[in-house]
Motif scaffolding. Structure first.
Motif, short mmCIF file in Angstrom:
data_model
loop_
_atom_site.label_atom_id
_atom_site.label_comp_id
_atom_site.label_asym_id
_atom_site.label_seq_id
_atom_site.Cartn_x
_atom_site.Cartn_y
_atom_site.Cartn_z
N ASP A 27 0.85 -1.20 0.00
CA ASP A 27 0.00 0.00 0.00
C ASP A 27 0.88 1.24 0.00
OD1 ASP A 27 -2.38 -1.32 -0.08
OD2 ASP A 27 -2.97 -0.92 2.00
N ARG A 28 0.33 2.29 -0.59
CA ARG A 28 1.04 3.55 -0.70
C ARG A 28 0.63 4.47 0.44
NH1 ARG A 28 2.48 6.69 -5.80
NH2 ARG A 28 2.00 4.85 -7.02
N ILE A 29 1.62 4.99 1.12
CA ILE A 29 1.36 5.87 2.26
C ILE A 29 2.00 7.22 1.96
CG2 ILE A 29 1.87 6.21 4.72
CD1 ILE A 29 1.81 3.15 5.01
N THR A 30 1.23 8.28 1.99
CA THR A 30 1.83 9.58 1.68
C THR A 30 2.48 10.16 2.94
OG1 THR A 30 -0.27 10.65 2.01
CG2 THR A 30 0.34 10.16 -0.25
N ILE A 31 3.57 10.87 2.72
CA ILE A 31 4.38 11.40 3.83
C ILE A 31 4.37 12.92 3.79
CG2 ILE A 31 6.69 11.43 4.86
CD1 ILE A 31 7.26 8.80 3.32
N SER A 32 3.98 13.53 4.88
CA SER A 32 4.04 14.99 4.98
C SER A 32 4.91 15.37 6.17
CB SER A 32 2.64 15.59 5.15
OG SER A 32 1.82 15.21 4.08
N ARG A 33 5.57 16.49 6.01
CA ARG A 33 6.50 16.95 7.06
C ARG A 33 6.02 18.30 7.56
NH1 ARG A 33 12.32 17.06 4.88
NH2 ARG A 33 12.66 15.26 6.22
N ARG A 34 6.21 18.54 8.84
CA ARG A 34 5.81 19.82 9.40
C ARG A 34 6.81 20.88 8.96
NH1 ARG A 34 1.87 20.68 13.32
NH2 ARG A 34 1.68 22.92 13.18
N MET A 35 6.29 21.92 8.30
CA MET A 35 7.16 23.02 7.88
C MET A 35 6.43 24.29 8.22
SD MET A 35 8.59 21.58 4.28
CE MET A 35 10.05 22.58 4.27
N GLY A 36 6.99 25.06 9.15
CA GLY A 36 6.30 26.26 9.61
C GLY A 36 5.04 25.83 10.34
N ASP A 37 3.90 26.38 9.92
CA ASP A 37 2.68 26.10 10.68
C ASP A 37 1.82 25.02 10.06
OD1 ASP A 37 1.97 27.45 8.44
OD2 ASP A 37 0.72 28.96 9.44
N ARG A 38 2.34 24.27 9.10
CA ARG A 38 1.50 23.24 8.50
C ARG A 38 2.32 22.05 8.00
NH1 ARG A 38 0.03 24.09 2.32
NH2 ARG A 38 0.00 21.87 2.65
N PHE A 39 1.60 20.98 7.70
CA PHE A 39 2.27 19.82 7.12
C PHE A 39 2.31 19.96 5.61
CE2 PHE A 39 1.23 17.84 11.20
CZ PHE A 39 2.40 17.13 11.43
N ARG A 40 3.47 19.65 5.04
CA ARG A 40 3.57 19.70 3.58
C ARG A 40 4.00 18.35 3.03
NH1 ARG A 40 2.97 24.69 1.52
NH2 ARG A 40 3.23 26.35 3.03
N LEU A 41 3.39 18.03 1.90
CA LEU A 41 3.66 16.77 1.24
C LEU A 41 5.13 16.70 0.82
CD1 LEU A 41 2.47 14.24 -0.12
CD2 LEU A 41 2.05 15.65 -2.13
N ILE A 42 5.84 15.66 1.23
CA ILE A 42 7.24 15.53 0.79
C ILE A 42 7.51 14.23 0.05
CG2 ILE A 42 8.21 17.08 2.56
CD1 ILE A 42 9.15 14.42 4.00
N GLY A 43 6.52 13.36 -0.02
CA GLY A 43 6.75 12.12 -0.77
C GLY A 43 5.80 11.02 -0.35
N TYR A 44 6.17 9.79 -0.69
CA TYR A 44 5.34 8.65 -0.30
C TYR A 44 6.22 7.46 0.01
CZ TYR A 44 6.01 6.73 -5.03
OH TYR A 44 6.56 6.24 -6.18
N GLY A 45 5.63 6.49 0.65
CA GLY A 45 6.35 5.27 0.96
C GLY A 45 5.49 4.07 0.62
N ILE A 46 6.14 2.98 0.25
CA ILE A 46 5.41 1.73 0.00
C ILE A 46 5.61 0.84 1.22
CG2 ILE A 46 5.20 -0.28 -1.51
CD1 ILE A 46 4.40 2.28 -2.94
N LEU A 47 4.50 0.39 1.77
CA LEU A 47 4.57 -0.42 3.00
C LEU A 47 5.23 -1.77 2.74
CD1 LEU A 47 3.71 -0.49 6.00
CD2 LEU A 47 1.63 -1.65 5.26
#
Ligand code: GDP
Ligand code: ZN
Length: 443
Positions: free
Chosen positions: A422-442
């Motif tokens: 399954d594909r899991i999207t990855i977001s990182r906290r940058m400033g005051d919000r989470f931003r999409l930085i990529g995805y991972g395969i479980l």
């Protein structure tokens, strides 16, 4: 037996069947499940409507479905978690004029039209902090419409971010809508069209059509509907697959002070991802509810039964993928109230994906963070870093234990149910919000 110890069994004895009327009465927000909308055919397709803020998503939704979904800002003010909004519309065809419309009569000749498909628009708000909502919704959409305003330079930050999110979510069938053409000259529209073309050129979407419309002036909507009809087909649904429902909302529809014998079981709203559900079926809900055992938080699945299914404005006997739906269960309504089960999965007992408290991912990070003006570089994951992870319709927070690229491990605050691959999207906290930085395969 006390209510505290065995709430489910106890409530199961009490619950009656909610009438369609009861559900309608309690489900009044236009931003939620469309239990009231006529006509009665079931929606067979989910399409996401995305794009930069103010480019016209709400206006177009209203044009197509006759429904105003702009409760986003209001909900924000109230501090309520933003959830996906749904609005249904039907694409119909006038055989006399060979013209497509979302109305009941042909806008050209006024004769009755032939309904072809009912579609659910998943309205993904463009507000910056709502990316997570869109990503969790992306798991259930079959195609997308990306709105671009013709009177602004393309791409705007969220235009880019949303296109990237569609790409990452693996959504292939998309249409670009060049909106607000009533605000620009013919030359300006062409220039903007060229900018859109250049923006799409390096992506997998370079050949997709760009349809100019004015949502406000109701111009060229027929051409847009024809494009949707031809370019976003209803995928073949394998009815033999194990049924899976993604829960977007859960609620208690009982009014305060209701007599115990009138209590109605918990209601779950969401969408069917695969297979079909039927009234009377036993179901399991995961990850379920949290208990603390030996100072550790663990989740236990909920077992219940489908009492009624609602779709397209009325009770139905069974339900397959497409559109929003709701089921009433024999669950203690206090367990499901206030969206406590949002992000859960529903399936047949014992047939759901496994629960993970810790995951290992083969990670694919983007080169640059999209959605910001500066477009900073994406740095590798760091040990101890806090990430937001989205899978199916669930969102969870993970702490990075091992940042290695091919085998990143994360400890999850709330466990997720997912299958290997399954594909899991990855977001990182940058400033005051989470931003999409990529995805991972479980793994
Ligand atoms: P959203 O933030 O993407 O949902 O955008 P809205 O639908 O709220 O639209 C933002 C503003 O643009 C509103 O004032 C709309 O009336 C206006 N708008 C939307 N579509 C059009 C259009 O086709 N032409 C013009 N002139 N204005 C539009
Ligand atoms: Zn006609």
């Amino acid at each position: 037996m006390t209510a505290k110890k065995k709430p489910l069994e106890k409530e199961a004895e009490k619950v009656g069947q909610p009438s369609a009327k009861e559900l309608e009465l309690t489900e009044t927000s236009p931003h939620t499940i469309s239990l009231k909308s006529a006509p009665s055919i079931q929606p067979e397709l989910n399409i996401a409507l995305v794009g930069h803020v103010d480019h016209g998503k709400t206006t177009l939704t209203e044009r197509l479905s006759g429904k105003w979904t702009d409760t986003h800002s209001e909900e924000l003010k109230k501090g309520i978690t933003i959830r996906l909004g749904y609005a249904d519309f039907t694409i119909s065809h006038c055989e006399k004029c060979d013209f497509y419309t979302a109305k009941e009569k042909c806008v050209k000749c006024n004769s009755l039209v032939v309904p072809l498909r009912k579609i659910s628009l998943v309205d993904a708000p463009g507000h910056e902090s709502l990316m997570a909502t869109m990503l969790s919704g992306a798991a259930i959409v079959d195609g997308a419409l990306l709105l671009v305003a013709a009177n602004e330079k393309c791409p705007q930050p969220q235009t880019k971010e949303h296109l990237m999110a569609l790409h990452i979510s693996g959504i292939k069938n998309i249409i670009i809508i060049q909106n607000k053409i009533d605000l620009v000259s013919y030359e300006e529209a062409l220039e903007n069209y060229q900018q859109i073309k250049e923006f799409l050129a390096p992506t997998e979407y370079k050949d997709i059509p760009i349809i100019p419309i004015s949502a406000r002036a109701n111009a060229n909507i027929g051409v847009l509907l024809k494009a949707i009809q031809e370019l976003i087909p209803t995928p073949l649904r394998d009815m033999k697959k194990e049924p899976l429902m993604l829960v977007a909302r859960s609620f208690d529809i009982n009014k305060p002070g209701i007599k115990p014998e009138k209590l109605v079981g918990g209601v779950l709203g969401g969408t069917v991802r695969q297979g079909k559900f039927v009234v009377g079926q036993d179901i399991e809900i995961v990850p379920g509810y949290m208990v603390e055992e030996k100072n550790k938080k663990i989740w236990k699945p909920l077992l219940t039964k489908i009492v009624q299914i609602f779709s397209g404005g009325q009770p139905v006997d069974q339900i397959s993928p497409g559109g929003s739906m709701a089921i009433s269960t024999t669950l203690d309504p206090t367990i499901v109230k206030s969206d406590s089960l949002t992000g859960s999965l529903v399936g047949l007992p014992g047939k759901l994906p496994p629960l993970h408290y810790q995951i290992t991912l083969d990670t694919h990070l983007l080169e640059r963070v999209v959605g910001t003006k500066e477009e900073t570089e994406v740095k590798p994951l760091a040990k101890g870093e806090v990430l937001m992870l989205n899978v199916n319709s669930a969102a969870t927070v993970g702490v990075v234990l091992d940042p290695s690229k091919k085998n990143s491990t994360c400890a999850l605050k709330k466990p997720i149910c997912a299958n290997v691959g399954d594909r899991i999207t990855i977001s990182r906290r940058m400033g005051d919000r989470f931003r999409l930085i990529g995805y991972g395969i479980l793994k």
